[in-house]
Design a protein around this motif. Structure first.
Motif, short mmCIF file in Angstrom:
data_model
loop_
_atom_site.label_atom_id
_atom_site.label_comp_id
_atom_site.label_asym_id
_atom_site.label_seq_id
_atom_site.Cartn_x
_atom_site.Cartn_y
_atom_site.Cartn_z
N ILE A 178 0.84 -1.21 0.00
CA ILE A 178 0.00 0.00 0.00
C ILE A 178 0.88 1.25 0.00
O ILE A 178 0.58 2.24 -0.69
N SER A 179 2.00 1.20 0.74
CA SER A 179 2.91 2.35 0.84
C SER A 179 3.46 2.82 -0.50
O SER A 179 3.78 4.00 -0.65
N VAL A 216 -1.35 1.38 7.68
CA VAL A 216 -1.26 0.18 8.53
C VAL A 216 -2.65 -0.35 8.86
O VAL A 216 -2.90 -1.56 8.88
N GLN A 217 -3.60 0.55 9.07
CA GLN A 217 -4.96 0.09 9.36
C GLN A 217 -5.54 -0.67 8.15
O GLN A 217 -6.15 -1.72 8.31
N ASP A 218 -5.32 -0.14 6.96
CA ASP A 218 -5.80 -0.86 5.77
C ASP A 218 -5.12 -2.23 5.67
O ASP A 218 -5.76 -3.23 5.35
N ALA A 219 -3.82 -2.26 5.92
CA ALA A 219 -3.07 -3.52 5.82
C ALA A 219 -3.62 -4.55 6.81
O ALA A 219 -3.80 -5.72 6.47
N ASP A 220 -3.94 -4.11 8.02
CA ASP A 220 -4.48 -5.02 9.04
C ASP A 220 -5.89 -5.46 8.65
O ASP A 220 -6.26 -6.63 8.81
N ARG A 221 -6.67 -4.54 8.13
CA ARG A 221 -8.04 -4.87 7.75
C ARG A 221 -8.07 -5.84 6.58
O ARG A 221 -8.97 -6.70 6.51
N LEU A 222 -7.14 -5.72 5.66
CA LEU A 222 -7.12 -6.68 4.54
C LEU A 222 -6.91 -8.10 5.04
O LEU A 222 -7.46 -9.05 4.51
N MET A 232 -12.20 1.41 4.19
CA MET A 232 -10.78 1.46 3.79
C MET A 232 -10.35 2.91 3.54
O MET A 232 -11.14 3.74 3.08
N ASN A 233 -9.08 3.18 3.83
CA ASN A 233 -8.56 4.55 3.74
C ASN A 233 -7.90 4.87 2.40
O ASN A 233 -7.87 6.02 1.99
N THR A 234 -7.30 3.88 1.77
CA THR A 234 -6.48 4.14 0.58
C THR A 234 -7.08 3.46 -0.65
O THR A 234 -7.82 2.48 -0.53
N ALA A 235 -6.71 3.98 -1.83
CA ALA A 235 -7.23 3.41 -3.08
C ALA A 235 -6.77 1.95 -3.23
O ALA A 235 -7.56 1.09 -3.61
N THR A 236 -5.51 1.68 -2.90
CA THR A 236 -5.01 0.30 -3.02
C THR A 236 -5.78 -0.62 -2.07
O THR A 236 -6.20 -1.72 -2.45
#
Ligand code: ADP
Ligand code: NI
Length: 215
Positions: free
Chosen positions: A38-39, A118-124, A184-188
């Protein structure tokens, strides 16, 4: 890889040696990888993202008698022991404090882009095939029924009720997992979440058909 990242990996691996299957080192490794992916599309401080991803479940309150400060405290003590700059350590502990879902009732907020990644990564890692596997593993760990048609999901749980919910594991899909794609926070994150979400819907539809002897 920088020294602090390598050392943190060893620290996390050791600390989580006997963790429940859904919150073990491999969960952390997947979140770390998701966060790095995501980064690549976000203007963020990669070292903070990596350290927060690696340390985000170092001591989960669920497994420590509900103590919500134990995670951020353990992370802070580790970073201090490595002489990591205090101001940067504070940014990491803020991320850890704010990350947990808690039925959407976490009162700690962090508006940094590093937090969002990091929140998106954990949620995925909470959704899709892995999310399904983790959820049933946790339900088994808590000795909960897979499903009970007489116990409906509850979308209005208070934070305390969410944490102590003895309901069947299928309910967790409605109380958390299916809500995540719209948070989710990010487009990815959104793109990957969409695909994983559809997989969970397919799974649930098959599950209920099998439950009812229709398939
Ligand atoms: P929280 O939802 O409290 O923030 P986590 O983010 O650590 O907790 O949850 C991680 C994963 O643990 C969930 O995505 C799910 O797989 C599992 N889990 C947590 N609570 C439950 C529950 N009540 N029933 C089934 N699985 C759960
Ligand atoms: Ni996690």
């Amino acid at each position: 890889m920088s020294d602090i990242i390598t050392k943190t990996i060893s620290f996390v691996q050791q600390t989580l040696e006997n963790a429940e299957g859904g919150h073990d080192w491999f969960h952390i490794e997947r979140v770390w990888k998701n966060a790095k992916l995501i980064s690549t599309k976000e203007a963020c401080d990669l070292e903070l993202v990596e350290l927060a991803a690696l340390l985000h479940d170092i001591a989960d309150s669920k497994f420590h008698g509900g103590d919500e400060e134990i995670g951020p405290k353990t992370a802070a003590a580790w970073l201090r022991s490595q002489n990591y700059p205090q101001e940067r350590a504070d940014r990491i502990t803020s991320i850890i404090r704010a990350i947990s879902f808690k039925g959407g009732k976490n009162e700690h907020k962090d508006h940094s882009i590093e937090f969002k990644v990091v929140q998106d990564a954990d949620r995925l890692d909470a959704i899709g095939a892995i999310g399904i596997a983790r959820t049933f593993n946790y339900g088994g760990f808590k000795n909960r029924p897979l499903y009970n048609p007489e116990i409906p999901a509850n979308l209005n749980l208070s934070k305390e009720e969410y944490k102590n919910n003895p309901g069947p594991t299928i309910n967790h899909f409605y109380e958390k997992l299916l809500l995540l794609k719209d948070l989710m926070n990010t487009a990815t994150g959104r793109r990957i979440a969409q695909e994983r979400h559809e997989f969970m819907e397919t799974f649930l539809s098959q599950f209920f058909q099998e439950w009812n002897g229709e398939k």
